[in-house]
Design an enzyme around this catalytic site. Structure first.
Site, mmCIF file in Angstrom:
data_model
loop_
_atom_site.group_PDB
_atom_site.id
_atom_site.type_symbol
_atom_site.label_atom_id
_atom_site.label_comp_id
_atom_site.label_asym_id
_atom_site.label_seq_id
_atom_site.Cartn_x
_atom_site.Cartn_y
_atom_site.Cartn_z
ATOM 1 N N CYS A 111 -12.397 -35.549 -2.723
ATOM 2 C CA CYS A 111 -12.714 -35.006 -4.125
ATOM 3 C C CYS A 111 -14.002 -35.659 -4.767
ATOM 4 O O CYS A 111 -15.041 -34.894 -4.461
ATOM 5 C CB CYS A 111 -11.369 -35.584 -4.795
ATOM 6 S SG CYS A 111 -11.102 -34.527 -6.392
ATOM 7 N N HIS A 164 -6.888 -33.359 -1.798
ATOM 8 C CA HIS A 164 -6.502 -34.716 -1.560
ATOM 9 C C HIS A 164 -5.354 -34.839 -0.522
ATOM 10 O O HIS A 164 -4.275 -35.067 -0.710
ATOM 11 C CB HIS A 164 -5.684 -35.362 -2.940
ATOM 12 C CG HIS A 164 -6.799 -35.659 -4.073
ATOM 13 N ND1 HIS A 164 -7.472 -36.770 -4.126
ATOM 14 C CD2 HIS A 164 -7.014 -34.928 -5.144
ATOM 15 C CE1 HIS A 164 -8.044 -36.999 -5.143
ATOM 16 N NE2 HIS A 164 -8.075 -35.560 -5.714
ATOM 17 N N GLU A 224 -4.937 -37.555 1.169
ATOM 18 C CA GLU A 224 -3.925 -38.858 1.099
ATOM 19 C C GLU A 224 -2.486 -38.569 0.613
ATOM 20 O O GLU A 224 -1.871 -39.539 0.685
ATOM 21 C CB GLU A 224 -4.974 -40.037 0.455
ATOM 22 C CG GLU A 224 -4.823 -39.914 -0.939
ATOM 23 C CD GLU A 224 -5.628 -38.823 -1.684
ATOM 24 O OE1 GLU A 224 -6.498 -38.001 -0.890
ATOM 25 O OE2 GLU A 224 -5.794 -38.820 -2.703
#
Ligand code: MN
Length: 247
Positions: A110, A214, A216
């Site tokens: 990001c 994202h 994660e």
């Protein structure tokens, strides 16, 4: 066997009246799940000591966060620019430069993707809705882990080796994006509206992968895990290549 040590770029945030430094736990959890040893580096360390901070690390994860100061790419602030953290910009740019000099694997997420582009001389859309309106809501209204748009991935890229060519469903919580691409980088994925969603180095020998979503948060499932696993494996390979004796 020791786990590859992954430097995770951190931030400073005021919570309950106290300045705290750390990082969203999802980044740390994702590195752990991929077999890495996460080490959070605070911007308080400062740019002058960024290279020292990377000593003993095998990979660099550049995390998400605030807008990059447009002065970094010689632009006047847009009225829709949000908060900037110049100290963090300076620290992360120094981390990235030191990591690339050492050929350390870099994975950027990001804001991290945007930082990689700016470091290479590229520019950013400061606010997609006002500067580059389109049909895709890149700052989704849905919960942050929920995939809301698709990306297609350039065949033959490292990104495609890891993810396939798509279309892949990803989450999207950004309002900035790559405008002009920096030198030595290749765009490797795009949303339906053409917004850049992944970059990598144009040097096939350098492990530098950046994504605008994202991973994660794990919303793309196996694809997101594949990114972290490949990054940690690349860091592990660097350890083996540079260590004459086992540690
Ligand atoms: Mn997006």
């Amino acid at each position: 066997m020791n786990s590859p040590r992954i430097a995770v770029s951190g931030l400073v945030r005021r919570v309950d009246g106290v300045d705290r430094t750390g990082v969203n736990s999802e980044y740390v959890a994702a590195v752990l799940a991929a077999g890495g040893m996460p080490l959070v580096l605070s911007p308080l360390i400062g740019a002058a000591r960024a290279a020292d901070a990377l000593d003993g690390c095998d990979g660099l994860l550049l995390t998400g966060g605030a807008d990059i100061d447009p002065a970094r790419y010689a632009a006047a602030p847009s009225p829709a620019l949000e908060s900037v953290e110049p100290r963090r910009d300076e620290f992360e740019l120094a981390l990235l430069a030191a990591a690339r000099t050492r050929r350390m694997p870099v994975f950027a997420i990001c804001r991290g993707l945007q930082l990689v582009n700016v470091a290479a001389g590229g520019t950013l859309w400061q606010d997609l809705p006002t500067e580059r309106p389109g049909p895709v809501a890149h700052r989704q209204a849905a919960p942050p882990a929920e995939p809301t748009h698709t990306v297609r991935v350039a065949p033959g890229s490292r990104t495609a080796e890891l993810l396939g060519t798509g279309p892949l469903r990803v989450n999207s919580t950004h309002h900035q994006a790559v405008r002009a691409l920096g030198a030595g980088l290749v765009e490797t994925a795009w949303a339906e509206d053409g917004v850049v969603e992944a970059l990598e180095s144009d040097d096939a020998g350098e492990w530098l992968v950046a994504v605008q979503w994202h991973p994660e948060r794990g919303s793309a499932g196996a694809a997101d895990r594949a990114l972290f696993s490949a990054f940690v494996a690349a860091a592990a390979a660097t350890v083996q290549a540079s260590s004459p004796s086992p540690r």
